[in-house]
Design a protein around this motif. Structure first.
Motif, mmCIF file in Angstrom:
data_model
loop_
_atom_site.group_PDB
_atom_site.id
_atom_site.type_symbol
_atom_site.label_atom_id
_atom_site.label_comp_id
_atom_site.label_asym_id
_atom_site.label_seq_id
_atom_site.Cartn_x
_atom_site.Cartn_y
_atom_site.Cartn_z
ATOM 1 N N ASP A 120 0.786 -1.063 0.045
ATOM 2 C CA ASP A 120 0.076 -0.021 -0.155
ATOM 3 C C ASP A 120 0.909 1.335 0.049
ATOM 4 N N LEU A 121 2.133 1.161 0.170
ATOM 5 C CA LEU A 121 3.147 2.299 0.225
ATOM 6 C C LEU A 121 3.404 2.395 -1.237
ATOM 7 N N LYS A 122 3.205 3.707 -1.709
ATOM 8 C CA LYS A 122 3.604 3.909 -3.063
ATOM 9 C C LYS A 122 4.626 4.964 -3.298
ATOM 10 N N PRO A 123 5.527 5.024 -4.180
ATOM 11 C CA PRO A 123 6.605 5.954 -4.145
ATOM 12 C C PRO A 123 6.123 7.218 -4.473
ATOM 13 N N ASP A 124 6.726 8.331 -4.314
ATOM 14 C CA ASP A 124 6.483 9.533 -4.457
ATOM 15 C C ASP A 124 6.512 10.043 -6.070
ATOM 16 N N PRO A 125 5.163 10.623 -6.471
ATOM 17 C CA PRO A 125 5.043 10.620 -7.959
ATOM 18 C C PRO A 125 5.861 11.846 -8.505
ATOM 19 N N SER A 126 6.107 12.583 -7.491
ATOM 20 C CA SER A 126 7.012 13.931 -7.869
ATOM 21 C C SER A 126 8.611 13.678 -7.950
ATOM 22 N N ASP A 127 8.693 12.546 -7.264
ATOM 23 C CA ASP A 127 10.378 12.080 -7.430
ATOM 24 C C ASP A 127 10.439 10.962 -8.142
ATOM 25 N N ARG A 128 10.926 11.248 -9.566
ATOM 26 C CA ARG A 128 11.269 9.967 -10.376
ATOM 27 C C ARG A 128 12.193 9.087 -9.710
ATOM 28 N N LEU A 129 12.867 9.369 -8.926
ATOM 29 C CA LEU A 129 14.109 8.454 -8.685
ATOM 30 C C LEU A 129 13.627 7.701 -7.050
ATOM 31 N N SER A 130 12.453 8.023 -6.738
ATOM 32 C CA SER A 130 12.085 7.332 -5.472
ATOM 33 C C SER A 130 11.632 5.900 -5.801
ATOM 34 N N ARG A 131 11.629 5.146 -4.742
ATOM 35 C CA ARG A 131 11.174 3.568 -4.950
ATOM 36 C C ARG A 131 10.730 3.213 -3.650
ATOM 37 N N VAL A 132 10.109 2.229 -3.609
ATOM 38 C CA VAL A 132 9.196 1.688 -2.410
ATOM 39 C C VAL A 132 10.246 0.893 -1.771
ATOM 40 N N GLU A 133 10.712 1.055 -0.715
ATOM 41 C CA GLU A 133 11.896 0.427 -0.011
ATOM 42 C C GLU A 133 11.293 -0.907 0.594
ATOM 43 N N TYR A 134 12.037 -2.002 1.205
ATOM 44 C CA TYR A 134 11.409 -3.065 1.637
ATOM 45 C C TYR A 134 11.460 -3.076 3.100
ATOM 46 N N VAL A 135 10.417 -3.969 3.577
ATOM 47 C CA VAL A 135 10.703 -4.092 5.103
ATOM 48 C C VAL A 135 11.581 -5.061 5.292
ATOM 49 N N HIS A 136 11.702 -5.979 4.588
ATOM 50 C CA HIS A 136 13.129 -7.135 4.626
ATOM 51 C C HIS A 136 13.259 -7.550 3.412
ATOM 52 N N LEU A 137 14.469 -7.606 3.227
ATOM 53 C CA LEU A 137 15.060 -8.251 1.662
ATOM 54 C C LEU A 137 16.276 -9.151 2.027
ATOM 55 N N TYR A 138 15.922 -10.347 1.375
ATOM 56 C CA TYR A 138 17.065 -11.498 1.430
ATOM 57 C C TYR A 138 17.420 -11.870 0.068
ATOM 58 N N ARG A 139 18.824 -11.670 -0.172
ATOM 59 C CA ARG A 139 19.268 -12.067 -1.326
ATOM 60 C C ARG A 139 20.750 -12.341 -1.299
ATOM 61 N N ASP A 140 20.938 -13.505 -2.156
ATOM 62 C CA ASP A 140 22.514 -14.006 -1.869
ATOM 63 C C ASP A 140 22.665 -14.551 -0.457
ATOM 64 N N ARG A 141 21.547 -15.190 -0.113
ATOM 65 C CA ARG A 141 21.724 -16.041 1.287
ATOM 66 C C ARG A 141 22.078 -14.944 2.325
ATOM 67 N N LYS A 142 21.493 -13.763 2.395
ATOM 68 C CA LYS A 142 21.958 -12.861 3.509
ATOM 69 C C LYS A 142 21.009 -11.732 3.353
ATOM 70 N N GLU A 143 20.746 -11.008 4.373
ATOM 71 C CA GLU A 143 19.797 -9.850 4.514
ATOM 72 C C GLU A 143 20.580 -8.712 3.756
ATOM 73 N N VAL A 144 19.788 -7.734 3.026
ATOM 74 C CA VAL A 144 20.330 -6.547 2.472
ATOM 75 C C VAL A 144 19.693 -5.457 3.269
ATOM 76 N N PRO A 145 20.353 -5.000 4.289
ATOM 77 C CA PRO A 145 19.952 -3.807 4.974
ATOM 78 C C PRO A 145 19.625 -2.476 4.179
ATOM 79 N N ASP A 146 20.591 -2.150 3.157
ATOM 80 C CA ASP A 146 20.626 -1.053 2.517
ATOM 81 C C ASP A 146 19.371 -0.625 1.935
ATOM 82 N N MET A 147 18.533 -1.571 1.459
ATOM 83 C CA MET A 147 17.091 -1.246 0.597
ATOM 84 C C MET A 147 16.035 -1.435 1.583
ATOM 85 N N LYS A 148 16.223 -1.263 2.843
ATOM 86 C CA LYS A 148 15.343 -1.454 3.762
ATOM 87 C C LYS A 148 14.777 -0.137 4.234
#
Length: 234
Positions: free
Chosen positions: A75-103
């Motif tokens: 339900d969280l949407k990126p800011d339409p006025s900011d084209r570089l904005s993104r929806v961040e993750y609550v938790h991201l697991y990639r390459d067998r570990k957590e990725v806190p930079d995109m949290k």
């Protein structure tokens, strides 16, 4: 119409019917052995400060340790006025570990997966010390899963009244064994009052009868006085 033309048209009819039937079966028949992401149909309810688990797993059991697992709030949407904005993750697991930079910053050091259970398909998310700001829908998603169902949604409800409702209900009152006050004290008091009132009424009635009788004794008839004052014969 020749026999060849009839056979040709009849063959086209059966081919079309067979194609439609196979297409329908391919849509409605589930693929056997397909791995599905399963969430929870019921909301997860908690009070502020609780640690909660948002259930999500794969069925049948499937090892996801080598895959990417994304937990987000759809339900969280990126800011339409900011084209570089993104929806961040609550938790991201990639390459067998957590990725806190995109949290999301509000979930930093507050979320974790059950790493040892991921080989059995458990991708449930644990959130520590929840608050009312954590309310909403959460989406668990495995983008590289070879399945038509790669995601599931779980709703979290954090309510400050939840703890009060569950812990402050008035319990059934039971007599205290150390309480020496008899349970029928009220009834005994009423009985004593009624008895005193009855005795008082009897006493008043007796006094009234007594005064009436005494008054009659003092008031004598005239013939009684003449008899008493007649002189003795000489």
């Amino acid at each position: 119409m020749s026999l060849n033309n009839f056979y040709f048209k009849d063959s086209n009819f059966f081919s079309l019917r067979t194609f439609l039937l196979c297409s329908a079966l391919s849509v409605w028949t589930p693929v056997q052995g397909e791995v599905l992401v399963i969430g929870s149909n019921l909301p997860i309810i908690a009070s502020p400060g609780d640690d909660v688990i948002l259930p999500c797993h794969l069925e049948p059991m499937f090892d996801v340790q080598g895959l990417t697992v994304e937990w987000s709030k759809p339900d969280l949407k990126p800011d339409p006025s900011d084209r570089l904005s993104r929806v961040e993750y609550v938790h991201l697991y990639r390459d067998r570990k957590e990725v806190p930079d995109m949290k999301m910053a509000s979930y930093f050091r507050r979320t974790e997966l059950f790493m040892d259970d991921m080989k059995r398909g458990n991708i449930s998310l644990k959130i520590l010390n929840v608050s009312e700001e954590d309310n909403g829908r959460y989406r668990c998603f495995i983008p590289k899963l070879q399945s038509r169902v790669k995601a599931a949604v779980v709703e979290l409800v954090v309510d400050s009244n939840f703890a009060k409702t569950s812990t402050t209900e008035t319990p059934l009152q039971t007599p205290d064994p150390q309480d020496t006050t008899p349970t029928n004290a009220g009834r005994s008091s009423v009985a004593v009052v009624l008895l005193i009132a009855f005795i008082s009424a009897v006493a008043v009635a007796g006094l009234i009868v007594y005064f009436c009788c005494h008054h009659q004794n003092r008031t004598k008839h005239p013939e009684d006085d003449e008899t008493e004052t007649e002189p003795l014969p000489v």
